[in-house]
Design a protein around this motif. Sequence first.
Motif, PDB file in Angstrom:
ATOM      1  N   LEU A 276       0.830  -1.204   0.000  1.00  0.00           N
ATOM      2  CA  LEU A 276       0.000   0.000   0.000  1.00  0.00           C
ATOM      3  C   LEU A 276       0.870   1.261   0.000  1.00  0.00           C
ATOM      4  CD1 LEU A 276      -2.918   1.027   0.085  1.00  0.00           C
ATOM      5  CD2 LEU A 276      -2.840   0.811   2.578  1.00  0.00           C
ATOM      6  N   ALA A 277       1.961   1.245   0.778  1.00  0.00           N
ATOM      7  CA  ALA A 277       2.880   2.379   0.796  1.00  0.00           C
ATOM      8  C   ALA A 277       3.501   2.594  -0.580  1.00  0.00           C
ATOM      9  CB  ALA A 277       3.974   2.156   1.836  1.00  0.00           C
ATOM     10  N   ALA A 278       3.931   1.500  -1.215  1.00  0.00           N
ATOM     11  CA  ALA A 278       4.526   1.607  -2.549  1.00  0.00           C
ATOM     12  C   ALA A 278       3.499   2.095  -3.564  1.00  0.00           C
ATOM     13  CB  ALA A 278       5.093   0.248  -2.967  1.00  0.00           C
ATOM     14  N   LEU A 279       2.285   1.570  -3.462  1.00  0.00           N
ATOM     15  CA  LEU A 279       1.204   2.016  -4.351  1.00  0.00           C
ATOM     16  C   LEU A 279       0.988   3.522  -4.228  1.00  0.00           C
ATOM     17  CD1 LEU A 279      -2.283   0.361  -4.840  1.00  0.00           C
ATOM     18  CD2 LEU A 279      -2.125   2.766  -4.217  1.00  0.00           C
ATOM     19  N   ALA A 280       0.918   4.012  -2.992  1.00  0.00           N
ATOM     20  CA  ALA A 280       0.665   5.439  -2.767  1.00  0.00           C
ATOM     21  C   ALA A 280       1.772   6.296  -3.370  1.00  0.00           C
ATOM     22  CB  ALA A 280       0.519   5.711  -1.271  1.00  0.00           C
ATOM     23  N   MET A 281       3.027   5.894  -3.153  1.00  0.00           N
ATOM     24  CA  MET A 281       4.150   6.676  -3.677  1.00  0.00           C
ATOM     25  C   MET A 281       4.147   6.710  -5.199  1.00  0.00           C
ATOM     26  SD  MET A 281       7.223   5.502  -1.114  1.00  0.00           S
ATOM     27  CE  MET A 281       8.422   6.688  -1.747  1.00  0.00           C
ATOM     28  N   GLY A 290      -3.901   1.307 -12.940  1.00  0.00           N
ATOM     29  CA  GLY A 290      -3.918   0.094 -13.757  1.00  0.00           C
ATOM     30  C   GLY A 290      -2.540  -0.538 -13.862  1.00  0.00           C
ATOM     31  N   ILE A 291      -1.524   0.285 -14.113  1.00  0.00           N
ATOM     32  CA  ILE A 291      -0.152  -0.228 -14.192  1.00  0.00           C
ATOM     33  C   ILE A 291       0.299  -0.735 -12.823  1.00  0.00           C
ATOM     34  CG2 ILE A 291       2.261   0.486 -14.472  1.00  0.00           C
ATOM     35  CD1 ILE A 291       1.367   2.255 -16.776  1.00  0.00           C
ATOM     36  N   ILE A 292      -0.038  -0.005 -11.767  1.00  0.00           N
ATOM     37  CA  ILE A 292       0.339  -0.429 -10.412  1.00  0.00           C
ATOM     38  C   ILE A 292      -0.264  -1.795 -10.100  1.00  0.00           C
ATOM     39  CG2 ILE A 292       0.077   0.083  -7.958  1.00  0.00           C
ATOM     40  CD1 ILE A 292       0.144   3.070  -8.722  1.00  0.00           C
TER      41      ILE A 292
END
Length: 450
Positions: A276-281, A290-292
């Motif tokens: 979730l942290a990586a997604l947010a950044m 979509g890419i995430i």
Amino acid sequence: MNLNNIHNVYFIGIGGIGMSALARYFSSNKKNVAGYDKTPSPITDELVRMGMSIHFEDNLALISKDFFEKESTLVVYTPAIPKGHSELQYFLDNEFHVYKRAEVLGKITENTFCLAVAGTHGKTTTSSILGHIMQPVNATAFLGGISENYNSNLILGKDEISVVEADEYDRSFLQLSPNIACVTSMDADHLDIYGAHDSLVASFQEFSNKVTDKLVVAKGLNLEGITYAIDEEADYMACNLRVGDGTYLFDVVTPNGQINDIEFGLPGRHNIMNALAALAMAHLYGVSLGIIKKQLKTFAGVQRRFSYKLKQEGLVLIDDYAHHPTEIKVVHSAVREMYPNQKVLAVFQPHLFSRTRDFIDEFAAELSKFDEVVLLDVYPARELPIEGVTSKWLLEKIDNQYKYVLSKQEMKDFVANSDATIVLMLGAGDIGLLLEEVKEELLNRVKSDE
């Protein structure tokens, strides 16, 4: 120092996980790279295969003459190198370009758009996830672990975007110039450096003040920033978690939309927080959801972070870097979630005398939760022994009938004869070097049972 004028880069402590990532980077950029380390390892073996000259004796005579060209040579060292190291002392005395690893990483990334991952726990996995997510935009990622996707601690992209693990040890992360950063946790650690938890928190506050664009923080931390959490109101919230065929599925609510049915293969709620942290950044940088989602589905993990070394019916061997009570706690939680009602044997090698002393009661409390516990001797790393701080002292505090302090050979024999179906190898020292032998013992156990 202008890196463009540097042709030779010499590493003192080249086998370290952060140091070796820099060595790979400079080698990939056609620099002449060599180094010293205390002992050979799989990492140094790989660097040698890449063409780097590495020796394992503190001896100036073993260094190629190219590296004595003062103006064109950069010397990089790790804080773990002891005072009095003759090679390091020579380069310092003769006023070479001598920098700590963190200073060099800061130099490399200062002219990039830098995404930095900080925290006492979770930063290696989070930065590895983020590095993988950012590959479609050609980021270069410097990692504190070996990514399973790339079999490397360096993901080489272009020079415009960097992903870095921001290490709080020795206040190294204050050398960075982050544009977007996250802080995963601020638990007490490295008290040999900071002295008190308040000083550690103050250092994280100083790091957060360096962030130019966006700071992402786990909800509940005493920092101002964009928050993330699981099933709790936050700017980025993971919800509707479910498990199917060993994979997590979850939805994420963001400040400007929602994405459903994200697939992620790493076990444990702590890894959902990391994702979730990586997604947010990445989302704040501008990568589409979509890419995430696509990149999270294909993330394979990090070596020594809940890494399966053996996974078959009735027998599992898991390797994890856990060396702090909080990390042991999340490993225990994950293994109980994945394997309820199975017998779990934890083999733990304490790391550092000071950390063992500072968290002795917390270590004992977390280790008591396993069905069987085997302790190896304390791994000293950079430290000299502290009187009374031993694995035997820790053992006495563990509330568990089935607890032992064993030598490495005794441990292998014990594992071979245990009836535990789940075996954990935990620690940040050299315990990882025993994995193949332990795996062989377990496989022999299976054969003898057939």
